[in-house]
Structure formats: C-alpha cells, structure tokens
Write an enzyme that holds these catalytic residues in place. Sequence first.
Site, short mmCIF file in Angstrom:
data_model
loop_
_atom_site.label_atom_id
_atom_site.label_comp_id
_atom_site.label_asym_id
_atom_site.label_seq_id
_atom_site.Cartn_x
_atom_site.Cartn_y
_atom_site.Cartn_z
N GLU A 220 -90.16 -40.45 45.66
CA GLU A 220 -89.00 -40.46 46.19
C GLU A 220 -88.19 -39.32 46.71
OE1 GLU A 220 -86.15 -44.10 45.58
OE2 GLU A 220 -85.20 -42.64 44.36
N TYR B 243 -81.01 -42.90 42.32
CA TYR B 243 -81.95 -42.64 43.48
C TYR B 243 -82.17 -41.02 43.36
CZ TYR B 243 -82.87 -41.10 48.45
OH TYR B 243 -83.29 -40.52 49.48
N HIS B 244 -83.33 -40.75 43.54
CA HIS B 244 -83.75 -39.30 43.18
C HIS B 244 -83.72 -38.61 44.37
CE1 HIS B 244 -86.03 -36.11 41.62
NE2 HIS B 244 -86.35 -36.89 40.61
N GLY B 245 -82.94 -37.58 44.46
CA GLY B 245 -82.71 -36.43 45.70
C GLY B 245 -84.03 -35.58 45.66
#
Length: 548
Positions: free
Chosen positions: A420, A347-349
């Site tokens: 994202e 998951y890309h912050g």
Amino acid sequence: MPMTDLSSLAYILEEWTVVEYLKKYLIYVVIASLTMSAILFFFIVPLTIVFFIYLTNILLLMHQRSSGTEADPLSDVWDSARKTIASFWDVYARIWHGYELHGVENLPEGPGILVYYHGAIPIDYLYFLSRLFLWKKRLCLSVADHFVFRLPGLKLLLGVTGVMPGTREECLIALKNGYLVSISPGGVREALFSDESYQLMWGNRKGFARVALDAKVEMIGGNESCAAGPMPMSYLTCLTYILREWTGVEHIEDYLSYAVYLSWVLFPLVAVFLLPGVLVILFYTSILLLHIYKRKNELKEAYSNDFWDGAKQMLATLWDGHGRIWHGYELHGAENIPEGPGLIVFYHGATPADCVYFMARLLIQKKRYCHVVADHFVFRLPGFKILLDVHGVMHGPKEECVNALKKGSLIAIAPGGVREALFSDEMYTIIWGHRKGFAQVAIDAKVPIIPMFTQNVREGVRTLGGIKIFRSLYERIRLPIVPVYGGFPVKLRTFIGEPIPYEPNVTAEELTAKTKAALQALIEKHQKLPGNIFRALMERFQTQKKED
C-alpha cells in the site's frame, strides 16, 4: 569469472532492454552524473543554512519543553538558550568561513542603529549576532522582511533572537529601551538583485534615518567587504579565469553558463528526491541518541524498571518538533483511543512518518506507548535493532500481537503494509488484498479496532509505483526499491475514528469489511480526492483547521 557491480548491472539491463553494448552507455551516464553532481553541490550547500536554522528552532523548543518556561522571548530567562545557539553558529562560522569580526569597539554602549549591506542570504549577519552576544553579552534586535514571519515553525526563534517586522513605532520603542537595532535598507531586493560589484539598492528608502533622528541615536555602518577594491571580481569570473588557464579552452565561460543554467533547471527535480532522505537522517539520529543514552545510563539499569523512559521522551520531543515545524502536525480524535488495549488500523503512506508523529504526540500528551507492527525487511536495516527494541516494534506474528494486547498494550498496524505504501496513489486507494489476520487478532484478544487516517500523507512523499516494472520487481523480490520523491512541508492532520467494539459472534471477514469501510469513511471525510500537492501546501499555512 567474477563480475563487477557495474558489469553485473550492465548484463541485467542488456537482457531486459535488449540493447547491445549497454555498458558503454552506462559509462557515459556515470561520467555525466559525476559532472552534474559536482555542479549541483554548489546549489545544495546553501540548503544546509536552512537546515541549521530549523535545527536551532528545534533546540529552542526542546529548551522550552524541558524548562517549562513561558517568559517573554526578550527576557533574560532565555540567555542560556541564546548562548547555546550563539555558540553553535559561531563554531559553524569559524570552521566553514573562518569568520572574523573587526571594529566592534565602534558600537556604542547605549542604543544605536546598525545599517548593513544585505548579501544573498543573511548568513554573515547571523555570525555577527552570535559573536556579539558571546563577546559583549548583548542582544541586537533585527528588522526583517514581512515574509520571514510567514515562514512555518520559526515563531519562537524569531521572538528569542529579537527579530521584529520593523514598524517605526516598534523601532523607536526598542531604541528608547536601550537596544541596538540593525536594519538593511536594501532588504530582499538588495539580497536578490545586487551583484559582485556590491551595489547598494536602497531606492528611496529613508525611514531608518527618520527613526534615528526621532530616537536621537547614532547610526553605525556595517559589512565592509574585504573583496571590495578598484576592480572587484566575482567568484564565477575568478573560476572562469582559472579554468581557462588550466584547460586552455577559449570562451569557457559559455560552457559554464550552460552548466549553470542546466543546474538551475535540474535542481528542483534533484531536490524532491533528496528531501525524503531527511527522514532517514532523523531515524539514524534517533538511533545515535539511543546509543548515547544507553552508554550514559547503563549503571542505572539495575535500579530502574523504566530504564528507557527518558530516551523515549527525548525521541518523542525530537519527532514531535519535526512534525510541528515541517508539517504543522495535528492530532484529532485522541479521545477515541480506549484506556485499555486496542488495535489501531491505519492507511500506510509512502513513508511511516505520520505514524511516528502520532506515536510521539500520544506519548507526550497521554504518556502512553503505542507498539507498531512492521514489515520483515525493517528488521534487516543496519543499525535499527536498538531503535526497534526500545519502541517495541514487532514482526507481527498472530501470537505475539494477541499476547501484547492481552497485557493491555496499544498496537498500530497497516494491513496494506509496504504494498500500500509503494503502489497506492493520490486517490488514497486501500490495498489490503485478502489480508484479515489483524481482524482475527482483535477477535482472539477481544479488543476494539480503532481506524486512523492522516490527511495529505500521500502528498508529503510520493512514489513512482505507477511504473509497472517496479511493481513486478517488488512482487518478485519483496523489497521496497521503488524510488520516492517529495518531502514537501504539507499540512498533516491525523484523525482517529470511533472504535469498532469487540463482538463475540463476528467473523474475521466481517470485521475486516467493517474496518475497511470505517477507514474509507475517514478518507472520504477528511481528504479531498484526488490529492493535490499544491493544495496540501496551502493548507500548511492555514492557522485553523477547516470544518469537515
């Protein structure tokens, strides 16, 4: 008919907002911004002291890692590191303050208690410790407030420089062992609430005197102020007088008071937008170190197949140190990473800092490199070419990824990418759209997919992606121009999920759905939703991970 940048910006905003004569308003905004910047500068400069303190701690961690020493922090083994730190602070003191030390001959050869006045920050005391060690090769132990020992990441620095909580027994033992011990009886109260009259605020504190009597040592007074005199004048009073004489404006102190008040109000807002810039500084520091390394070792290139290994280890130590100190970074589930090739999906912050911390920790712990697939705009960033080349960052074409995996490489990819990063929120919504190319790559290369998620990554740095105009602008120009804010020292924990094995009969659509479900399961298991910055900050100060 050429247009300036300001005229061009005014024209665009006039068309968008339908406000006439917008250029006139922009000029007022620019003037106000410059005025506030000058005022805010005086509130931001003290933060450099905090930066230098943590930089000092990083240097100690690098020394400990390179030498492998586990000796007592007060032992002579650390003298070379102490000399480096003292030289660093002494140079800063000479350049920024023209620091001078007088009366050092009054210090006894044996034990003694040094009693000093506490300024707003103990910067003068740090300069004194550095100069004393360089001149006399003598370590002076320091009594500090209990809150200092709760600051994250400073344990090694406090131990090596001889900072102690200051119980009566500890002070007596240190004095009987021949150490010089320093204490400010006014402590934090004197630091925060004394003023330009340099008032001592000791209250009824007399424990230091009892320690001196019990240990039978001398007490030495310190910190005599050159500014003290019959009529002490604060810097603000002096500035007010100069401005009144120069401008001829009466009661200018009232305007200055309003300016100072506004500065304190606006400072937290400005700070949260400036802190993410630290990551940019670290990236360019990494690039600078790579260029230095290349220049220093270019003659060895013809004789070594692993020319960049030393540089990679050095940068991994730098980033891992930042992750440990600022975020208390932890990596869990590394055993789920296969020995051979694999595709890590994460998951890309708002920033890829967690991925960089993961790559650094993996290299340090497992001696294994992980390549990463990045967006095309990253390859257009000025000066980044050497950093991207050394770490094997890829554009991400299918053929390049498949070939790397077939050669046994480990690759990390965030299918949500920049979209994202910018437009997900505290609910940690996965934004993949119809992307399934990564699944096809895994199928073609016949490798497992490993899901990865970092807890609180969205709380460390957030974006203003919820504003529709930024989303529309991104979809049109595909550049990440959405403002980010934060840089908070929240707790970061990266969790590696169980691998999704290769199945010859699975389709890209089915594998994408499986991967998304596995990643969503990691988020639901390890992240409290919605994300909360304050809760994430409190987790930063917990010593042990809660059972999930």
